[in-house]
Design a protein around this motif. Structure first.
Motif, PDB file in Angstrom:
ATOM      1  N   LEU A  57      43.210  61.898  79.822  1.00  0.00           N
ATOM      2  CA  LEU A  57      43.422  61.512  78.429  1.00  0.00           C
ATOM      3  C   LEU A  57      42.216  60.749  77.890  1.00  0.00           C
ATOM      4  O   LEU A  57      41.809  60.942  76.742  1.00  0.00           O
ATOM      5  CB  LEU A  57      44.689  60.668  78.282  1.00  0.00           C
ATOM      6  CG  LEU A  57      44.985  60.174  76.853  1.00  0.00           C
ATOM      7  CD1 LEU A  57      45.029  61.338  75.868  1.00  0.00           C
ATOM      8  CD2 LEU A  57      46.296  59.389  76.812  1.00  0.00           C
ATOM      9  N   HIS A  58      41.641  59.876  78.699  1.00  0.00           N
ATOM     10  CA  HIS A  58      40.441  59.148  78.271  1.00  0.00           C
ATOM     11  C   HIS A  58      39.333  60.128  77.883  1.00  0.00           C
ATOM     12  O   HIS A  58      38.658  59.959  76.864  1.00  0.00           O
ATOM     13  CB  HIS A  58      39.928  58.238  79.392  1.00  0.00           C
ATOM     14  CG  HIS A  58      40.820  57.084  79.703  1.00  0.00           C
ATOM     15  ND1 HIS A  58      41.211  56.783  80.986  1.00  0.00           N
ATOM     16  CD2 HIS A  58      41.421  56.165  78.899  1.00  0.00           C
ATOM     17  CE1 HIS A  58      42.000  55.712  80.964  1.00  0.00           C
ATOM     18  NE2 HIS A  58      42.132  55.323  79.715  1.00  0.00           N
ATOM     19  N   LEU A  59      39.166  61.162  78.699  1.00  0.00           N
ATOM     20  CA  LEU A  59      38.127  62.146  78.429  1.00  0.00           C
ATOM     21  C   LEU A  59      38.507  63.030  77.247  1.00  0.00           C
ATOM     22  O   LEU A  59      37.659  63.376  76.408  1.00  0.00           O
ATOM     23  CB  LEU A  59      37.902  63.015  79.671  1.00  0.00           C
ATOM     24  CG  LEU A  59      37.459  62.258  80.934  1.00  0.00           C
ATOM     25  CD1 LEU A  59      37.437  63.207  82.124  1.00  0.00           C
ATOM     26  CD2 LEU A  59      36.095  61.625  80.733  1.00  0.00           C
ATOM     27  N   ARG A  60      39.776  63.381  77.179  1.00  0.00           N
ATOM     28  CA  ARG A  60      40.250  64.248  76.107  1.00  0.00           C
ATOM     29  C   ARG A  60      40.078  63.594  74.734  1.00  0.00           C
ATOM     30  O   ARG A  60      39.834  64.273  73.737  1.00  0.00           O
ATOM     31  CB  ARG A  60      41.718  64.601  76.358  1.00  0.00           C
ATOM     32  CG  ARG A  60      42.329  65.558  75.347  1.00  0.00           C
ATOM     33  CD  ARG A  60      41.672  66.913  75.376  1.00  0.00           C
ATOM     34  NE  ARG A  60      42.111  67.722  74.231  1.00  0.00           N
ATOM     35  CZ  ARG A  60      41.425  68.725  73.728  1.00  0.00           C
ATOM     36  NH1 ARG A  60      40.273  69.077  74.271  1.00  0.00           N
ATOM     37  NH2 ARG A  60      41.884  69.402  72.710  1.00  0.00           N
ATOM     38  N   MET A  61      40.205  62.271  74.691  1.00  0.00           N
ATOM     39  CA  MET A  61      40.033  61.552  73.430  1.00  0.00           C
ATOM     40  C   MET A  61      38.669  61.845  72.805  1.00  0.00           C
ATOM     41  O   MET A  61      38.551  62.027  71.598  1.00  0.00           O
ATOM     42  CB  MET A  61      40.186  60.042  73.657  1.00  0.00           C
ATOM     43  CG  MET A  61      41.610  59.578  73.867  1.00  0.00           C
ATOM     44  SD  MET A  61      41.703  57.831  74.376  1.00  0.00           S
ATOM     45  CE  MET A  61      40.933  57.026  72.970  1.00  0.00           C
ATOM     46  N   MET A  77      33.813  55.597  89.267  1.00  0.00           N
ATOM     47  CA  MET A  77      34.821  56.613  88.951  1.00  0.00           C
ATOM     48  C   MET A  77      34.543  57.255  87.603  1.00  0.00           C
ATOM     49  O   MET A  77      34.640  58.485  87.448  1.00  0.00           O
ATOM     50  CB  MET A  77      36.227  55.992  88.986  1.00  0.00           C
ATOM     51  CG  MET A  77      36.750  55.720  90.378  1.00  0.00           C
ATOM     52  SD  MET A  77      38.492  55.191  90.403  1.00  0.00           S
ATOM     53  CE  MET A  77      38.353  53.495  89.788  1.00  0.00           C
ATOM     54  N   CYS A  78      34.193  56.437  86.625  1.00  0.00           N
ATOM     55  CA  CYS A  78      33.868  56.971  85.297  1.00  0.00           C
ATOM     56  C   CYS A  78      32.640  57.874  85.375  1.00  0.00           C
ATOM     57  O   CYS A  78      32.597  58.942  84.747  1.00  0.00           O
ATOM     58  CB  CYS A  78      33.626  55.838  84.305  1.00  0.00           C
ATOM     59  SG  CYS A  78      35.123  54.946  83.798  1.00  0.00           S
ATOM     60  N   SER A  79      31.654  57.465  86.140  1.00  0.00           N
ATOM     61  CA  SER A  79      30.427  58.254  86.277  1.00  0.00           C
ATOM     62  C   SER A  79      30.714  59.612  86.897  1.00  0.00           C
ATOM     63  O   SER A  79      30.170  60.635  86.475  1.00  0.00           O
ATOM     64  CB  SER A  79      29.400  57.496  87.121  1.00  0.00           C
ATOM     65  OG  SER A  79      29.009  56.293  86.484  1.00  0.00           O
ATOM     66  N   ALA A  93      26.394  61.228  70.943  1.00  0.00           N
ATOM     67  CA  ALA A  93      26.721  60.764  72.296  1.00  0.00           C
ATOM     68  C   ALA A  93      28.098  60.117  72.302  1.00  0.00           C
ATOM     69  O   ALA A  93      28.597  59.675  71.261  1.00  0.00           O
ATOM     70  CB  ALA A  93      25.676  59.768  72.813  1.00  0.00           C
ATOM     71  N   GLY A  94      28.672  60.067  73.491  1.00  0.00           N
ATOM     72  CA  GLY A  94      29.912  59.331  73.703  1.00  0.00           C
ATOM     73  C   GLY A  94      29.745  58.449  74.917  1.00  0.00           C
ATOM     74  O   GLY A  94      29.158  58.875  75.929  1.00  0.00           O
ATOM     75  N   TYR A  95      30.208  57.212  74.818  1.00  0.00           N
ATOM     76  CA  TYR A  95      30.037  56.257  75.918  1.00  0.00           C
ATOM     77  C   TYR A  95      31.371  55.656  76.342  1.00  0.00           C
ATOM     78  O   TYR A  95      32.194  55.281  75.496  1.00  0.00           O
ATOM     79  CB  TYR A  95      29.113  55.107  75.506  1.00  0.00           C
ATOM     80  CG  TYR A  95      27.649  55.450  75.422  1.00  0.00           C
ATOM     81  CD1 TYR A  95      26.809  55.287  76.530  1.00  0.00           C
ATOM     82  CD2 TYR A  95      27.091  55.926  74.236  1.00  0.00           C
ATOM     83  CE1 TYR A  95      25.456  55.588  76.444  1.00  0.00           C
ATOM     84  CE2 TYR A  95      25.736  56.229  74.146  1.00  0.00           C
ATOM     85  CZ  TYR A  95      24.920  56.050  75.254  1.00  0.00           C
ATOM     86  OH  TYR A  95      23.580  56.345  75.170  1.00  0.00           O
ATOM     87  N   LEU A 148      28.737  62.830  77.464  1.00  0.00           N
ATOM     88  CA  LEU A 148      29.436  61.587  77.793  1.00  0.00           C
ATOM     89  C   LEU A 148      28.696  60.818  78.882  1.00  0.00           C
ATOM     90  O   LEU A 148      28.246  61.392  79.874  1.00  0.00           O
ATOM     91  CB  LEU A 148      30.864  61.871  78.253  1.00  0.00           C
ATOM     92  CG  LEU A 148      31.785  62.546  77.233  1.00  0.00           C
ATOM     93  CD1 LEU A 148      33.176  62.742  77.821  1.00  0.00           C
ATOM     94  CD2 LEU A 148      31.857  61.722  75.950  1.00  0.00           C
ATOM     95  N   MET A 149      28.595  59.493  78.680  1.00  0.00           N
ATOM     96  CA  MET A 149      27.906  58.619  79.623  1.00  0.00           C
ATOM     97  C   MET A 149      28.732  57.361  79.871  1.00  0.00           C
ATOM     98  O   MET A 149      29.683  57.071  79.139  1.00  0.00           O
ATOM     99  CB  MET A 149      26.530  58.221  79.069  1.00  0.00           C
ATOM    100  CG  MET A 149      25.523  59.344  79.009  1.00  0.00           C
ATOM    101  SD  MET A 149      24.071  58.944  77.961  1.00  0.00           S
ATOM    102  CE  MET A 149      24.747  59.244  76.327  1.00  0.00           C
ATOM    103  N   VAL A 150      28.345  56.618  80.894  1.00  0.00           N
ATOM    104  CA  VAL A 150      29.010  55.360  81.242  1.00  0.00           C
ATOM    105  C   VAL A 150      28.000  54.228  81.108  1.00  0.00           C
ATOM    106  O   VAL A 150      26.922  54.278  81.705  1.00  0.00           O
ATOM    107  CB  VAL A 150      29.558  55.399  82.685  1.00  0.00           C
ATOM    108  CG1 VAL A 150      30.309  54.109  82.998  1.00  0.00           C
ATOM    109  CG2 VAL A 150      30.448  56.607  82.889  1.00  0.00           C
ATOM    110  N   ASP A 151      28.361  53.216  80.325  1.00  0.00           N
ATOM    111  CA  ASP A 151      27.484  52.050  80.163  1.00  0.00           C
ATOM    112  C   ASP A 151      28.114  50.852  80.876  1.00  0.00           C
ATOM    113  O   ASP A 151      29.185  50.391  80.484  1.00  0.00           O
ATOM    114  CB  ASP A 151      27.297  51.734  78.680  1.00  0.00           C
ATOM    115  CG  ASP A 151      26.339  50.571  78.454  1.00  0.00           C
ATOM    116  OD1 ASP A 151      25.639  50.188  79.416  1.00  0.00           O
ATOM    117  OD2 ASP A 151      26.295  50.036  77.332  1.00  0.00           O
TER     118      ASP A 151
END
Length: 297
Positions: free
Chosen positions: A62-66, A108-110, A84-86, A119-122
């Motif tokens: 769901l987090h990714l689907r958003m 896990m997010c990465s 971009a999405g972070y 999509l990236m993780v900050d």
């Protein structure tokens, strides 16, 4: 997601002083730009960067689907172009039950976005520490100003199709429960709301059982900066439910990405009495601590 209290330094433009005072186990900190679209492809559009703040303990589909829902909405309903999405995992200072240590949540997010093209993780929130080297609470307003600073000041913005540099719009991406909490008196500092909704804006994913009109009623002054996105296919997967499944030794495959499932199994996460990881270390957000902070996500 739940509200935040007032915090110092939540107004004004982003400056280098908003950067981490010191860093955590993944030092040194570097702002990720590898998937940031540095040049627009659509003339006449304003570059947009979406930021989702949350626990991500663990990250779910769901987090990714958003992000995908928001991207579709932006393409068909706005004058923005998503660049971009972070994902911005919260600091260990939140002390939330079931909150895995930050380095695990970042990892896990990465893994979850490894094959995404945008999509990236900050880890900015997770590496913020006080003068004693302890994890420090980072308000959402400060997180958005951080992105503003990194993208529009450090990088100079996004190049338009005409070759001119343009300031990117930074916006929060969140679920309907967040905007509902923002409308409740006393839960959010007015100065933070002015920054989050007034200066930046938010894309909100509608959820079943949530009265969006009621939620927005008390936020009318920010109405032009709030975009509501319908969730056509309902999805109520949550990190809390995933942790409950893991606690009961039930399968979580197809609820969360396979690389995340494998990471959880490898590190034996969320298997303690309250769903916390087995390998927690001092300062990693012990659920039993009385030194709590409001939690996003």
């Amino acid at each position: 997601m739940t509200p935040e209290t007032a915090s110092p330094a939540t107004n004004g433009p982003a400056t280098p002083s908003d950067q981490p005072a010191s860093s955590g186990p993944n030092a040194p900190y570097r702002f990720p730009t590898d998937k940031l679209k540095r040049r627009q492809t659509q003339p006449g559009k304003t570059p947009l960067v979406l930021v989702a703040c949350g626990s991500f303990s663990p990250i779910t589909f769901l987090h990714l689907r958003m992000f995908e829902m928001a991207s579709d909405f932006v393409r068909f309903n706005t004058d923005f172009e998503v660049c971009a999405g972070y994902l911005s995992p919260v600091s260990d200072a939140y002390k939330k039950v079931g909150l895995a240590p930050s380095h695990h949540r970042v990892n896990m997010c990465s893994r979850a976005v490894e094959h995404s093209t945008w999509l990236m993780v900050d880890p900015f929130e997770t590496v913020n520490c006080n003068e004693n080297g302890e994890p420090e609470y980072v308000p959402t307003a400060k997180v958005l100003r951080h992105f503003d600073h990194e993208i529009n000041t450090v990088l100079g913005g996004i190049e338009g199709t005409d070759g001119q540099m343009k300031k990117a719009r930074i916006a929060l991406l969140a679920g309907a429960d967040l905007v509902m909490s923002m409308g409740e008196p006393g839960l959010w500092a007015p100065s933070d709301l002015d920054v989050i909704l007034g200066q930046y804006g938010a894309f909100i994913i509608e959820r079943s059982g949530t009265d969006i009109d009621e939620a927005i009623a008390s936020l009318r002054q920010y109405e032009s900066n709030i975009w509501i996105i319908s969730q056509v296919i309902q999805n109520d997967i949550s990190s809390t439910k995933v942790r409950l499944f893991l606690k009961k030794d039930l399968s979580v495959r197809y609820l969360i990405p396979d690389p995340v499932v494998e990471y959880i199994e490898e590190h034996q996460l969320f298997q303690g009495p309250q769903g916390e990881s087995k390998d927690k270390t001092p300062g990693d957000g012990d659920p039993g601590s009385s030194n709590t902070k409001p939690v996003k996500g």
